[in-house]
Design a protein around this motif. Sequence first.
Motif, short mmCIF file in Angstrom:
data_model
loop_
_atom_site.label_atom_id
_atom_site.label_comp_id
_atom_site.label_asym_id
_atom_site.label_seq_id
_atom_site.Cartn_x
_atom_site.Cartn_y
_atom_site.Cartn_z
N GLU A 134 -13.29 -6.28 2.50
CA GLU A 134 -12.08 -6.96 2.96
C GLU A 134 -10.83 -6.16 2.56
OE1 GLU A 134 -10.81 -11.41 2.17
OE2 GLU A 134 -12.99 -11.18 2.31
N ALA A 135 -10.80 -5.70 1.29
CA ALA A 135 -9.65 -4.93 0.80
C ALA A 135 -9.54 -3.58 1.50
CB ALA A 135 -9.75 -4.74 -0.72
N ILE A 136 -10.67 -3.04 1.92
CA ILE A 136 -10.66 -1.76 2.65
C ILE A 136 -10.10 -1.98 4.06
CG2 ILE A 136 -12.18 -0.04 3.75
CD1 ILE A 136 -13.99 -0.38 1.17
N ARG A 137 -10.62 -2.98 4.74
CA ARG A 137 -10.21 -3.24 6.13
C ARG A 137 -8.74 -3.65 6.24
NH1 ARG A 137 -14.38 -2.32 9.39
NH2 ARG A 137 -16.45 -3.13 8.90
N SER A 138 -8.26 -4.36 5.22
CA SER A 138 -6.85 -4.78 5.24
C SER A 138 -5.92 -3.70 4.69
CB SER A 138 -6.69 -6.05 4.39
OG SER A 138 -6.92 -5.72 3.02
N HIS A 139 -6.50 -2.58 4.24
CA HIS A 139 -5.75 -1.46 3.63
C HIS A 139 -5.09 -1.87 2.31
CE1 HIS A 139 -5.18 0.56 7.88
NE2 HIS A 139 -6.38 0.02 7.72
N GLU A 140 -5.52 -3.00 1.74
CA GLU A 140 -4.90 -3.43 0.48
C GLU A 140 -5.53 -2.75 -0.73
OE1 GLU A 140 -4.94 -7.72 0.42
OE2 GLU A 140 -3.61 -7.72 2.17
N HIS A 141 -6.69 -2.19 -0.55
CA HIS A 141 -7.36 -1.47 -1.63
C HIS A 141 -6.45 -0.30 -2.05
CE1 HIS A 141 -10.42 0.70 -3.81
NE2 HIS A 141 -11.28 -0.27 -3.59
N PRO A 142 -6.08 -0.22 -3.34
CA PRO A 142 -5.08 0.80 -3.73
C PRO A 142 -5.52 2.23 -3.40
CG PRO A 142 -5.94 -0.40 -5.67
CD PRO A 142 -6.46 -1.08 -4.47
N MET A 143 -6.83 2.54 -3.55
CA MET A 143 -7.29 3.90 -3.25
C MET A 143 -7.22 4.18 -1.75
SD MET A 143 -7.93 5.74 -5.88
CE MET A 143 -9.12 7.04 -5.47
N ILE A 144 -7.49 3.16 -0.95
CA ILE A 144 -7.40 3.32 0.51
C ILE A 144 -5.94 3.53 0.90
CG2 ILE A 144 -7.57 2.05 2.70
CD1 ILE A 144 -10.23 3.06 1.95
N ALA A 145 -5.06 2.74 0.31
CA ALA A 145 -3.64 2.87 0.61
C ALA A 145 -3.17 4.29 0.28
CB ALA A 145 -2.84 1.83 -0.18
N ALA A 146 -3.55 4.80 -0.92
CA ALA A 146 -3.15 6.16 -1.33
C ALA A 146 -3.73 7.18 -0.36
CB ALA A 146 -3.63 6.44 -2.75
N ARG A 147 -4.98 6.97 0.06
CA ARG A 147 -5.65 7.93 0.94
C ARG A 147 -4.99 7.94 2.32
NH1 ARG A 147 -10.52 10.61 0.64
NH2 ARG A 147 -11.08 9.53 -1.30
N LEU A 148 -4.72 6.77 2.85
CA LEU A 148 -4.15 6.70 4.20
C LEU A 148 -2.76 7.35 4.25
CD1 LEU A 148 -5.23 3.13 5.38
CD2 LEU A 148 -6.33 5.32 5.85
N GLU A 149 -2.02 7.20 3.13
CA GLU A 149 -0.69 7.81 3.06
C GLU A 149 -0.79 9.34 3.17
OE1 GLU A 149 2.37 7.23 -0.40
OE2 GLU A 149 1.74 5.27 0.41
#
Lengths: 197, 197
Positions: A134-149
Amino acid sequence: MSLRYAILAILTAAPLTGYETAKRFEGSVGHVWHAPDSQIYPELRRMEAEALVEGREERWGPKGTKTRYYITEAGEAAFRSWMATPLKYAPWRDVAHMQAAYFEWAEPASVRMHLKQHAAHYTEQIAQWSSQIEAIRSHEHPMIAARLERYPAEQHERIVAFKAFAYEGLIRLAQAEVDWARSGLELLEQLDGDAPA
Amino acid sequence: MSLRYAILAILTAAPLTGYETAKRFEGSVGHVWHAPDSQIYPELRRMEAEALVEGREERWGPKGTKTRYYITEAGEAAFRSWMATPLKYAPWRDVAHMQAAYFEWAEPASVRMHLKQHAAHYTEQIAQWSSQIEAIRSHEHPMIAARLERYPAEQHERIVAFKAFAYEGLIRLAQAEVDWARSGLELLEQLDGDAPA
């Protein structure tokens, strides 16, 4: 060797200190690859010696310094090359299934305890992994957020899809464990029904 | 510590030399608990020092001797006590799922290769484990035959049922791995369809 690639993987999202790297192995990548701190610090130093990562000193507090590790081009190349190489599959090693093969040595009450514990453990894992997805798909996961940036927008769909896919695989396995444990409880009832009085 | 219980488990079927014990870890119990020879011999000696097994010298060839290990009453008690104790679950560690989480670093052709290899590996495992179950249920498995000879007839149903149950659990897991890899191939097609031309 897999630890090295797990470390490279997380450094592709952001440079990290040794402490932050170890922290990632408690959450994040730690869900798919567990490693104790005692393995992570020496591995980072070996990787630095091999120029896969570059350690840069930075100020920490009024007098201290700490090292932040950046993945190098050689590190990225090593990671890509591992990504293109077939995996070697290790032989199976699972204590719960090994123990279950000899359940005739346990009292029925102990068998029931083991199977219920097994189902409860993997039910809990499913809950944890589902909240990760869920946190990955919503981009709320902090590591995902850092990676997407850090990566261009056209890569975002793949980045998110593969992370969710990895966790979905773990959930499939955990569900198979839960189903197996439940079928064991049924087997036990059947055997106890068959047992001579 | 699990190695010790795996060794005790197989010695409950028949006394074995060190060499025969190591052989069992290639087939039989090796399907559920892999251990290299280099771990088995020292563990047997430690278990002898702790009186869990008793080594008896026997003639081997015209001049030689070899040691055959018999499980002792203390060994059986240790095994039963382990059987009554809840397991500790180790944190997850699976390289295929860890790698899959970062598949955006692989070329689509490499992702396809990994997923096909994954499905093929576990399909092969399913075939191996299925033939084990067949040999268990038909009592043709040599370790099952030895074990059934040693224990009273009223225990046979449980002995056979639990061994088959353990392998059924492995098959469920392997099937989940195959299904996951196939869903990954579908995901890949979908992502490649979405990719900007």
